[in-house]
Design an enzyme around this catalytic site. Structure first.
Site, mmCIF file in Angstrom:
data_model
loop_
_atom_site.group_PDB
_atom_site.id
_atom_site.type_symbol
_atom_site.label_atom_id
_atom_site.label_comp_id
_atom_site.label_asym_id
_atom_site.label_seq_id
_atom_site.Cartn_x
_atom_site.Cartn_y
_atom_site.Cartn_z
ATOM 1 N N SER A 1 0.870 -1.191 0.000
ATOM 2 C CA SER A 1 0.000 0.000 0.000
ATOM 3 C C SER A 1 0.899 1.231 0.000
ATOM 4 O O SER A 1 2.037 1.186 0.485
ATOM 5 C CB SER A 1 -0.865 0.012 1.264
ATOM 6 O OG SER A 1 -1.499 1.272 1.421
ATOM 7 N N TYR B 1 -1.418 -1.124 10.339
ATOM 8 C CA TYR B 1 -1.570 -1.271 8.887
ATOM 9 C C TYR B 1 -0.313 -0.768 8.174
ATOM 10 O O TYR B 1 0.266 -1.465 7.334
ATOM 11 C CB TYR B 1 -2.808 -0.510 8.406
ATOM 12 C CG TYR B 1 -3.129 -0.725 6.951
ATOM 13 C CD1 TYR B 1 -3.780 -1.891 6.530
ATOM 14 C CD2 TYR B 1 -2.785 0.212 5.988
ATOM 15 C CE1 TYR B 1 -4.081 -2.107 5.194
ATOM 16 C CE2 TYR B 1 -3.079 0.014 4.651
ATOM 17 C CZ TYR B 1 -3.722 -1.147 4.252
ATOM 18 O OH TYR B 1 -4.009 -1.350 2.913
HETATM 19 N N1 LIG Z 1 -8.720 -0.606 -1.767
HETATM 20 C C1 LIG Z 1 -7.717 0.221 -1.566
HETATM 21 O O1 LIG Z 1 -7.845 1.456 -1.707
HETATM 22 C C2 LIG Z 1 -6.361 -0.317 -1.181
HETATM 23 C C3 LIG Z 1 -5.283 0.584 -1.138
HETATM 24 C C4 LIG Z 1 -4.024 0.110 -0.804
HETATM 25 C C5 LIG Z 1 -3.822 -1.235 -0.522
HETATM 26 N N2 LIG Z 1 -4.879 -2.093 -0.557
HETATM 27 C C6 LIG Z 1 -4.610 -3.501 -0.247
HETATM 28 O O2 LIG Z 1 -5.115 -4.313 -1.283
HETATM 29 C C7 LIG Z 1 -5.540 -5.574 -0.751
HETATM 30 C C8 LIG Z 1 -7.005 -5.800 -1.130
HETATM 31 O O3 LIG Z 1 -7.763 -4.727 -0.618
HETATM 32 P P1 LIG Z 1 -9.314 -4.533 -0.954
HETATM 33 O O4 LIG Z 1 -9.598 -3.090 -0.808
HETATM 34 O O5 LIG Z 1 -9.632 -5.232 -2.215
HETATM 35 O O6 LIG Z 1 -9.951 -5.289 0.304
HETATM 36 P P2 LIG Z 1 -11.333 -6.074 0.442
HETATM 37 O O7 LIG Z 1 -11.676 -5.994 1.897
HETATM 38 O O8 LIG Z 1 -12.324 -5.629 -0.573
HETATM 39 O O9 LIG Z 1 -10.910 -7.565 0.097
HETATM 40 C C9 LIG Z 1 -10.022 -8.269 0.923
HETATM 41 C C10 LIG Z 1 -10.222 -9.762 0.741
HETATM 42 O O10 LIG Z 1 -9.320 -10.424 1.641
HETATM 43 C C11 LIG Z 1 -10.024 -11.405 2.366
HETATM 44 N N3 LIG Z 1 -9.389 -11.611 3.677
HETATM 45 C C12 LIG Z 1 -9.399 -10.778 4.757
HETATM 46 N N4 LIG Z 1 -8.734 -11.351 5.779
HETATM 47 C C13 LIG Z 1 -8.303 -12.561 5.332
HETATM 48 C C14 LIG Z 1 -7.563 -13.615 5.925
HETATM 49 N N5 LIG Z 1 -7.144 -13.566 7.209
HETATM 50 N N6 LIG Z 1 -7.280 -14.708 5.184
HETATM 51 C C15 LIG Z 1 -7.716 -14.804 3.889
HETATM 52 N N7 LIG Z 1 -8.438 -13.845 3.287
HETATM 53 C C16 LIG Z 1 -8.724 -12.739 4.001
HETATM 54 C C17 LIG Z 1 -11.449 -10.856 2.500
HETATM 55 O O11 LIG Z 1 -12.391 -11.889 2.781
HETATM 56 C C18 LIG Z 1 -11.647 -10.210 1.132
HETATM 57 O O12 LIG Z 1 -12.139 -11.139 0.192
HETATM 58 C C19 LIG Z 1 -5.318 -5.497 0.759
HETATM 59 O O13 LIG Z 1 -4.076 -6.081 1.074
HETATM 60 C C20 LIG Z 1 -5.281 -4.010 1.024
HETATM 61 O O14 LIG Z 1 -4.539 -3.680 2.174
HETATM 62 C C21 LIG Z 1 -6.145 -1.668 -0.870
#
Ligand SMILES: NC(=O)c1ccc[n+]([C@@H]2O[C@H](COP(=O)([O-])OP(=O)(O)OC[C@H]3O[C@@H](n4cnc5c(N)ncnc54)[C@H](O)[C@@H]3O)[C@@H](O)[C@H]2O)c1
Length: 245
Positions: free
Chosen positions: A131, A144
């Site tokens: 991130s 985080y």
């Molecule tokens: N959306 C954003 O703006 C953003 C920005 C920077 C980084 N990220 C990173 O991208 C990745 C995906 O983010 P997102 O926004 O799509 O999140 P999201 O919450 O939409 O999806 C996350 C997925 O991970 C699964 N998950 C959560 N805990 C888990 C565990 N212990 N074991 C297995 N699966 C698990 C959830 O069930 C879900 O399907 C994450 O690592 C997040 O930190 C997202």
């Protein structure tokens, strides 16, 4: 593919299925796994394993299921992640701290540990999802940010340890709008304001597909000279001066 049942992960699964890969989704949300399998089966060969990435037995089982079904592992995407609790550091419990580190950072370690030998055999690669919080912060996000900074460092360490057979890179997304990629009970239409888009040097908020297309490139042979790197996908936000005049 961890965390592939929703959000950015789901878009990555759809993209690599379209590119012809077989995919195992390892995700802790059983309901989301079922829905996503139904939605994405028309795009290709996809299976799911309910798995908590912070649990070593679960990760071992998920990797074994992928090998049993597909006979090989070419590519690992460690995307599963959870947010911080928004709690001031003075009130944050050790349990809260550990949960975020365990899922976000230890999950990547466990996947690399259990996937490495299979990836060595195929000359495969790993992409971890970090991130922009690895390099910039808001208040009350310590677990985080620390977990994501850890992923950037884990990525270059793994690149040295697993090369030359296995390439390891990470992607640091900025603001990626995921509401339309959630499971049905959580899905909604984003209500983004003009200023949400305009503040980005690229002129818009990010989409899961923006991350998915870079993942697909990093998986390909065209990226064969790229390892140990962190790629920022944030529409230019971390390059923007924000001092008030
Ligand atoms: N959306 C954003 O703006 C953003 C920005 C920077 C980084 N990220 C990173 O991208 C990745 C995906 O983010 P997102 O926004 O799509 O999140 P999201 O919450 O939409 O999806 C996350 C997925 O991970 C699964 N998950 C959560 N805990 C888990 C565990 N212990 N074991 C297995 N699966 C698990 C959830 O069930 C879900 O399907 C994450 O690592 C997040 O930190 C997202």
């Amino acid at each position: 593919m961890t965390g592939g049942a929703e959000g950015i992960g789901k878009a990555i699964v759809e993209r690599v299925l379209r590119d012809g890969m077989n995919v195992l989704i390892a995700d802790s949300d059983e309901e989301a796994c079922k829905e996503t399998l139904t939605e994405l089966l028309p795009f290709g060969n996809v299976i799911a394993a309910v798995c908590d990435v912070s649990n070593e037995q679960d990760v071992g089982r998920a990797v074994a299921s992928a090998i049993e079904r597909f006979r090989r592992l070419d590519f690992l995407v460690c995307n599963a992640g959870i947010g911080s609790h928004g709690v001031p550091v003075t009130d944050l419990t050790l349990e809260q701290w550990r949960r975020v580190i365990d899922v976000n950072l230890t999950g990547c370690f466990l996947c690399a540990k259990h996937g490495a030998e299979h990836l060595r055999k195929t000359g495969g690669s790993i992409v971890n999802i970090a991130s922009t919080r690895a390099i910039q912060s808001e208040a009350n996000t310590e677990p985080y940010s620390a977990s994501k900074g850890g992923i950037v460092a884990l990525t270059h360490a793994l690149a040295m340890s697993l090369g030359p057979q296995v390439r390891v890179n990470c992607i640091s997304p900025g603001w990626i709008e995921t509401r339309q990629w959630k499971k049905e009970s959580k899905r909604s239409t984003p209500q983004l304001r003009a200023e949400d888009h305009a503040q980005h040097p690229a002129g818009r908020v990010g989409k899961p597909e923006d991350v998915a297309s870079l993942v697909a490139y990093l998986a390909s042979e065209e990226a064969g000279f790229i390892t140990g790197q962190n790629f920022v996908v944030d529409g230019g936000m971390t390059r923007k001066m924000i001092y008030i005049e």
